[in-house]
Design an enzyme around this catalytic site. Structure first.
Site, PDB file in Angstrom:
ATOM      1  N   LYS A 195       0.926  -1.271  -0.065  1.00  0.00           N
ATOM      2  CA  LYS A 195       0.121   0.004  -0.067  1.00  0.00           C
ATOM      3  C   LYS A 195       0.897   1.193   0.100  1.00  0.00           C
ATOM      4  CE  LYS A 195      -2.645   2.556   3.409  1.00  0.00           C
ATOM      5  NZ  LYS A 195      -3.953   2.668   4.372  1.00  0.00           N
ATOM      6  N   LYS A 197       1.074   5.303   0.779  1.00  0.00           N
ATOM      7  CA  LYS A 197       0.388   6.495   1.181  1.00  0.00           C
ATOM      8  C   LYS A 197       0.652   7.644   0.292  1.00  0.00           C
ATOM      9  CE  LYS A 197      -1.574   6.988   4.248  1.00  0.00           C
ATOM     10  NZ  LYS A 197      -3.016   7.080   4.440  1.00  0.00           N
ATOM     11  N   ASP A 225      -3.553   5.369  -1.244  1.00  0.00           N
ATOM     12  CA  ASP A 225      -4.372   6.108  -0.271  1.00  0.00           C
ATOM     13  C   ASP A 225      -3.890   7.370  -0.221  1.00  0.00           C
ATOM     14  OD1 ASP A 225      -5.959   6.790   1.865  1.00  0.00           O
ATOM     15  OD2 ASP A 225      -5.013   5.665   3.321  1.00  0.00           O
ATOM     16  N   ASN A 227      -5.849   9.722   1.420  1.00  0.00           N
ATOM     17  CA  ASN A 227      -6.621  10.067   2.420  1.00  0.00           C
ATOM     18  C   ASN A 227      -7.625  11.263   2.186  1.00  0.00           C
ATOM     19  OD1 ASN A 227      -3.924   9.302   4.408  1.00  0.00           O
ATOM     20  ND2 ASN A 227      -5.807   8.949   5.263  1.00  0.00           N
ATOM     21  N   GLU A 250      -7.970   3.779  -2.134  1.00  0.00           N
ATOM     22  CA  GLU A 250      -8.571   4.009  -0.651  1.00  0.00           C
ATOM     23  C   GLU A 250      -8.806   5.595  -0.300  1.00  0.00           C
ATOM     24  OE1 GLU A 250      -6.086   1.906   2.208  1.00  0.00           O
ATOM     25  OE2 GLU A 250      -6.120   3.297   3.769  1.00  0.00           O
ATOM     26  N   ASN A 273     -11.018   4.133   5.332  1.00  0.00           N
ATOM     27  CA  ASN A 273     -10.997   4.378   6.695  1.00  0.00           C
ATOM     28  C   ASN A 273     -11.338   5.552   7.297  1.00  0.00           C
ATOM     29  OD1 ASN A 273      -7.928   4.540   5.562  1.00  0.00           O
ATOM     30  ND2 ASN A 273      -8.254   5.748   7.517  1.00  0.00           N
ATOM     31  N   ASP A 297     -10.959  -0.993  12.106  1.00  0.00           N
ATOM     32  CA  ASP A 297     -10.019  -0.779  12.920  1.00  0.00           C
ATOM     33  C   ASP A 297     -10.585  -0.891  14.520  1.00  0.00           C
ATOM     34  OD1 ASP A 297      -8.068   0.724  14.599  1.00  0.00           O
ATOM     35  OD2 ASP A 297      -7.287   1.745  13.133  1.00  0.00           O
ATOM     36  N   HIS A 324      -7.441  -1.526   9.034  1.00  0.00           N
ATOM     37  CA  HIS A 324      -6.696  -0.260   8.873  1.00  0.00           C
ATOM     38  C   HIS A 324      -5.697  -0.021  10.109  1.00  0.00           C
ATOM     39  CE1 HIS A 324      -6.497   3.848  10.668  1.00  0.00           C
ATOM     40  NE2 HIS A 324      -6.030   4.314   9.467  1.00  0.00           N
ATOM     41  N   ASN A 326      -2.986   2.882  12.171  1.00  0.00           N
ATOM     42  CA  ASN A 326      -2.326   3.910  12.549  1.00  0.00           C
ATOM     43  C   ASN A 326      -0.817   3.769  13.296  1.00  0.00           C
ATOM     44  OD1 ASN A 326      -1.989   6.869  12.662  1.00  0.00           O
ATOM     45  ND2 ASN A 326      -4.251   6.998  12.599  1.00  0.00           N
TER      46      ASN A 326
HETATM   47  O1  GKR Z   1       0.226   7.676   9.582  1.00  0.00           O
HETATM   48  O2  GKR Z   1       0.555   9.174   7.885  1.00  0.00           O
HETATM   49  C1  GKR Z   1      -0.152   8.154   8.544  1.00  0.00           C
HETATM   50  C2  GKR Z   1      -1.520   7.610   7.875  1.00  0.00           C
HETATM   51  O3  GKR Z   1      -1.974   8.521   6.916  1.00  0.00           O
HETATM   52  C3  GKR Z   1      -2.524   7.479   9.215  1.00  0.00           C
HETATM   53  O4  GKR Z   1      -2.689   8.442   9.745  1.00  0.00           O
HETATM   54  C4  GKR Z   1      -3.693   6.933   8.345  1.00  0.00           C
HETATM   55  O5  GKR Z   1      -4.797   6.780   9.373  1.00  0.00           O
HETATM   56  O6  GKR Z   1      -2.584   4.842   7.765  1.00  0.00           O
HETATM   57  C5  GKR Z   1      -4.000   5.574   7.651  1.00  0.00           C
HETATM   58  C6  GKR Z   1      -4.756   5.648   6.640  1.00  0.00           C
HETATM   59  O7  GKR Z   1      -4.907   4.385   6.029  1.00  0.00           O
HETATM   60  O8  GKR Z   1      -5.600   6.403   5.995  1.00  0.00           O
HETATM   61 MG    MG Z   2      -6.536   5.040   4.639  1.00  0.00          MG
END
Ligand code: GKR
Ligand code: MG
Length: 427
Positions: A195, A197, A225, A227, A250, A273, A297, A324, A326
């Site tokens: 995955k 980010k 993902d 966000n 995502e 999530n 989660d 999910h 964190n």
């Molecule tokens: O830790 O930067 C991070 C992630 O973006 C996290 O805060 C998210 O909650 O991993 C998470 C997600 O899947 O959105």
């Molecule tokens: Mg996410």
């Protein structure tokens, strides 16, 4: 004849700060240290149950208040523990900045995250007392290992703060850096799916990174993902370009209607999530077919039993389920693994930040083989607390009051004083 179970005689709450690498995301960058809360539930039989959850100030306050209500409860009263403090819900305006990455934050979501740690700790105590693993208390494991994906991040080589924690991972700011990071994940734990980010770089660069991963790891399931950081137009473009390459997108956009339209127009599976993070949010999303995979989660949903309830709802409505993550330590990974072991239709590798954490409060770190964690069979969660390690991390928490909350925007501002939280959508 009913058998009396031990009762709860005390609760220890230990806030800690754990080292965190400079991982980049939509909001900014991770701070050098992030707060977590370790929960110990003491019982009349002498066994102690362990739990872990968010450690930001708002969670600590709620945990301190609710923990008093645990005293005297039976460790068999797991449903009552998970229901503690349930009441009127309200929007939380002064939520920690990173909460933007977990969707809208409300007082009941904070409560759920707190009781999830109590519930896990009570399950741990019950399992230890009865001599059975937590998965047995949840009805029994249906698998003996749980698969996790390699969670890739754009990252800097180091934090822009003097004396900050350091890490063993290189900078990753382009496709070659992301592929090198994935190779390191493969060497670390044999991860077979990845995955990324996203929401960090312009979408064409993130598309290029996914394509580079697909070329390097043919057939490996890949996810991206951002966000919720893309406009509908960007999300459509990414979905079209990555159709057939990506397992799912995502939280590509922030709104329910946009997600529904995106799925209708592209048929790409969408996971979340952020949009579905509590029971009230399920129906609107499923009714509009805005979400095909819910990333559960137990910290969000209020515990392991609630996670199984969610799994049943997803099964009923033909939606996929995964997990999910964190920033978290081994107690949370143990809880995730215990519940994931009991869910029959967990069709996607779960997320975990664990490989990014070089510290733990356990006597033994979890290992990944072929991307999987072996489901512990020892009583309770199957993990043991390293009190000296926890005490060190608590001392750090006391010494560094500037890290009482996770704040990725503030961390970014240390590198760029003019930085502001991005307006939505970012791209
Ligand atoms: O830790 O930067 C991070 C992630 O973006 C996290 O805060 C998210 O909650 O991993 C998470 C997600 O899947 O959105
Ligand atoms: Mg996410």
């Amino acid at each position: 004849m009913s058998v009396a179970l031990p009762s709860i005689t005390g609760v220890r709450l230990t806030p800690i700060l754990i080292a965190d690498p400079p991982l980049l995301n939509l909001s900014g960058v991770h701070q050098p240290y992030t707060p977590r809360l370790i929960v110990e539930v003491l019982t009349s039989a002498g066994v102690i149950g362990l739990g872990e959850t968010y450690g930001d100030a708002v969670y600590l306050e709620r945990a301190a208040a609710l923990s008093r209500e645990l005293i005297g409860m039976s460790i068999g009263a797991v449903n009552a523990v998970a229901g503690l403090g349930r009441g009127a819900d309200a929007l939380l305006n002064d939520a920690p900045a990173a909460s933007g990455l977990r969707g809208v934050l409300t007082t009941d979501k904070v409560r759920s995250s707190v009781v999830s740690a109590f519930e896990v700790a009570v399950f741990d105590a019950l399992g230890r007392h009865l001599g059975v693993p937590v998965h047995t208390l949840l009805g029994g494991a249906v698998r003996d290992r749980v698969e996790y994906s390699g969670y890739l991040f754009y990252k800097w080589a180091e934090h822009p703060v003097e004396g900050a924690s350091s890490d063993d991972w290189d900078a990753a700011l382009d496709p070659a850096g992301i592929v090198a990071q994935a190779r390191k994940f493969l060497a670390y734990g044999g991860f077979r799916s990845f995955k990324l980010k996203g929401g960090v770089l312009p979408p064409e660069q993130e598309i290029a990174a996914i394509r580079a991963l697909a070329a390097e790891f043919p057939g490996a399931p890949l996810r991206l993902d951002p966000n919720g950081g893309w406009s509908m137009r960007t999300a459509l473009q990414v979905a079209e370009e990555l159709a057939g390459t990506i397992e799912y997108l995502e939280d590509p956009t922030a709104g329910l209607d946009d997600l529904a339209e995106l799925h209708r127009r592209t048929a790409i599976p969408l996971a979340t999530n952020m949009i579905v993070t509590c029971f009230d949010e399920i129906r609107p999303a499923f009714d509009r077919d805005a979400v095909q995979i819910v990333l559960s989660d137990h910290h969000f949903w209020g515990g392991l039993l609630a996670t199984r309830d969610l799994a049943a709802i997803c099964r009923t409505y033909g939606r996929g389920l995964s997990i999910h993550s964190n920033t978290h330590l081994g107690i949370s990974l143990a809880a995730m693994t215990q519940v994931a072991a009991t869910v029959p239709d967990l069709d996607y590798a779960c997320d975990t930040h664990y490989p990014w954490q070089s510290e733990d409060v356990l006597t033994e770190r979890f290992r990944f083989t072929d991307g999987c964690v072996a489901v512990p069979d020892a009583p309770g969660l199957g993990v043991d607390l390293d009190r000296a390690a926890m005490a060190r991390l608590h001392e750090r928490w006391k010494a560094l009051p500037e890290y009482r909350n996770r704040d990725d925007v503030a961390a970014m501002r240390r590198a760029d004083p003019a930085y502001r939280a991005p307006a939505a959508p970012k791209f």
